[in-house]
Enzyme design. Structure first.
Site, PDB file in Angstrom:
ATOM      1  N   TYR A 148       0.868  -1.188   0.000  1.00 38.44           N
ATOM      2  CA  TYR A 148       0.000   0.000   0.000  1.00 38.44           C
ATOM      3  C   TYR A 148       0.890   1.219   0.000  1.00 38.44           C
ATOM      4  CZ  TYR A 148      -3.542   3.405   1.442  1.00 38.44           C
ATOM      5  OH  TYR A 148      -4.390   4.497   1.506  1.00 38.44           O
ATOM      6  N   ASP A 241       9.267   2.744   0.135  1.00 31.24           N
ATOM      7  CA  ASP A 241       8.199   3.375   0.913  1.00 31.24           C
ATOM      8  C   ASP A 241       8.398   2.992   2.378  1.00 31.24           C
ATOM      9  OD1 ASP A 241       5.914   4.186   2.179  1.00 31.24           O
ATOM     10  OD2 ASP A 241       4.540   3.490   0.618  1.00 31.24           O
ATOM     11  N   LYS A 269       3.853   8.979   8.822  1.00 28.89           N
ATOM     12  CA  LYS A 269       3.515   8.441  10.138  1.00 28.89           C
ATOM     13  C   LYS A 269       4.439   8.986  11.249  1.00 28.89           C
ATOM     14  CE  LYS A 269       0.475   5.099   8.237  1.00 28.89           C
ATOM     15  NZ  LYS A 269       0.495   4.363   6.994  1.00 28.89           N
TER      16      LYS A 269
HETATM   17  C1  LIG Z   1      -0.015   4.829   5.555  1.00 29.70           C
HETATM   18  C2  LIG Z   1       0.818   4.521   4.373  1.00 29.70           C
HETATM   19  C3  LIG Z   1       0.850   5.361   3.239  1.00 29.70           C
HETATM   20  C4  LIG Z   1      -0.095   6.505   3.052  1.00 29.70           C
HETATM   21  O1  LIG Z   1       0.096   7.521   3.972  1.00 29.70           O
HETATM   22  P1  LIG Z   1      -1.142   8.524   4.258  1.00 29.70           P
HETATM   23  O2  LIG Z   1      -0.545   9.542   5.155  1.00 29.70           O
HETATM   24  O3  LIG Z   1      -2.214   7.692   4.877  1.00 29.70           O
HETATM   25  O4  LIG Z   1      -1.554   9.086   2.940  1.00 29.70           O
HETATM   26  C5  LIG Z   1       1.765   5.078   2.244  1.00 29.70           C
HETATM   27  N1  LIG Z   1       2.589   4.034   2.337  1.00 29.70           N
HETATM   28  C6  LIG Z   1       2.585   3.198   3.385  1.00 29.70           C
HETATM   29  C7  LIG Z   1       3.555   2.065   3.447  1.00 29.70           C
HETATM   30  C8  LIG Z   1       1.678   3.405   4.431  1.00 29.70           C
HETATM   31  O5  LIG Z   1       1.632   2.544   5.442  1.00 29.70           O
END
Ligand SMILES: *Cc1c(COP(=O)(O)O)cnc(C)c1O
Length: 433
Positions: A148, A241, A269
């Site tokens: 994701y 990511d 995060k």
């Molecule tokens: C949470 C998440 C995102 C998206 O971040 P948002 O601040 O919710 O847009 C992207 N990549 C990973 C791996 C995530 O866990």
């Protein structure tokens, strides 16, 4: 007289929310549909605990889905936010804190020379993909099933997190032209990856180096090294990511833990300490392509917001090597305890420092297909039992547990007692339904 479940303030708020907010929530997994119950409305958080609007207390293993690595309402973070707020909430002009945060991140993350702040991980992903396309003059991006990267149109195909929870292969509203820019291959499958990178000209390979959005499914030995090798051999960029793994699994994120460094890195995060902040960073030559030093456009009204910067800096200040050792040992203890609590019940508890997942599976889980094959009904029943015992797990198996530095040994022990009791309430596997 005990209040019935439909009599609670949470239930009343949910009824009202359903009238004015789609599904009653501002992000899908919060609705708790995947574990077969209604959402719990939260009044406040204290350390490792959530307190709901009915006064129930829960040991929190979601911690806002990762940002709250020091738990709720940490005094150092709150003080930093308060001091920043007293000076003004947003200027739309640069501030000293942004320079300080960027320098601190560049010190920690090997692949990051420079960074640009955004307000969400989704935006940071959009920018990373745009940069990769601009730098390579190519369009295709390869992603892994079950990963994701935010709700970016082109990257929703076979995404984990909320899409997996809702069993959506992608999303209506994504034009075929956007989806056509994405190639999806299975995680931990070297042959398919090698074939895909030979067959097509890719702008980038994008990956969570320690995937946590199909549950935690670490890379098999050599797989991350193969990503790096394939990206180099095919002239594409490697985008890591680290929105979840960054500042959580180690001082320098997954790139420190695994030794595999990306050309571009997405962060989020923890970097915002519970306020909206994220970032894209990477090699200086790539990052300098962004406007105004280059011509790749990217912007944001609230990017580098002073309150979020203050919360992020205060959060990182508390994250020294000792904190990472403590979080790693806490996570290992929790994982080992959950294995014991399961007894003969067939689960796979997978953990990396700061993250874990309890897969309801008899077999090891190494791909999205394996994760989708788990007993999701049993996971849901187990979570409902945990909630009734004051433990708040991620309400979907396609999400990680996020233990925090606020969790005490005593709270871990209480969690494990609740977990064992919850397992003993489940019908034995193989029993006729
Ligand atoms: C949470 C998440 C995102 C998206 O971040 P948002 O601040 O919710 O847009 C992207 N990549 C990973 C791996 C995530 O866990």
């Amino acid at each position: 007289m005990t209040a019935s479940l439909t009599d609670t303030r949470s239930a009343e708020l949910y009824r009202r929310a359903l009238e004015v907010i789609p599904g009653g929530v501002n992000s899908p997994v919060r609705a708790m549909r995947a574990i077969g119950r209604d959402p719990i409305f939260i009044a406040r958080g204290e350390g490792a605990e959530l307190i709901d609007v009915d006064g129930n207390r829960f040991l929190d293993y979601v911690c806002s889905w990762g940002p709250l690595i020091h738990g709720h309402s940490h005094p150092h973070v709150l003080a930093a936010i308060g001091e920043a707020a007293a000076r003004g909430t947003s200027f739309g002009a640069p501030t000293a804190g942004e320079v300080e945060l960027a320098a601190e991140v560049a010190r920690r993350m090997e692949g990051v020379d420079m960074l640009r702040m955004t307000s969400s991980g989704t935006e940071a992903t959009m920018t990373a993909v745009r940069l990769a396309r601009a730098a390579t003059g190519r369009e295709l991006v390869l992603k892994f099933a079950g990963a994701y990267h935010g709700h970016v149109d082109g990257l929703l195909a076979q995404a984990g997190s909320g899409l997996a929870t809702q069993a959506l292969p992608a999303s209506p509203g994504v034009p075929p032209s956007a989806a056509a820019g994405t190639v999806v291959v299975p995680w931990n499958d070297p042959d398919t990856l090698a074939a895909a990178t030979e067959r097509q000209e890719l702008a980038a390979i994008i990956a969570e180096p320690l995937p946590a959005n199909m549950g935690v499914v670490p890379p098999a030995a050599g797989f991350l090294e193969l990503l790096r090798e394939r990206a180099d051999a095919s002239g594409s960029l490697l985008i890591l990511d680290e929105v979840i793994s960054g500042f959580r699994v180690a001082h320098g994120g997954a790139q420190e833990l695994t030794g595999v460094v990306g050309d571009l890195t997405i962060m989020g995060k923890v970097i915002g300490g519970g306020l909206p902040a994220a970032a894209v960073g990477g090699r200086a030559d790539l990052m300098r392509m962004l406007a105004p030093s280059g011509d790749v456009y990217q912007a944001g009204t609230l990017s580098g917001n002073p309150l979020a910067i203050a919360a992020g800096l205060a959060t990182l200040e508390l994250l020294d090597e000792a904190a990472y050792l403590r979080l790693a040992s806490l996570t290992a203890e929790l994982a080992q305890g959950l294995r014991q609590a399961a007894g003969s019940y067939p689960v796979q508890v997978v953990s990396v420092p700061g993250l874990l997942t309890v897969f309801f599976s008899e077999r090891p889980v190494s791909s999205f297909a394996d994760a989708l094959g788990c007993d999701l009904d049993a996971y849901g029943a187990w979570c409902r039992e945990l909630l009734s015992r004051g433990v708040y797990p991620p309400p979907s198996q396609f999400e990680a547990w996020f233990p925090s530095l606020a969790h005490t040994r005593e709270q871990i022990d209480r969690t494990l007692e609740a977990a064992a009791a919850a397992f003993s309430c489940l019908p034995a596997r193989g029993d006729p339904a």
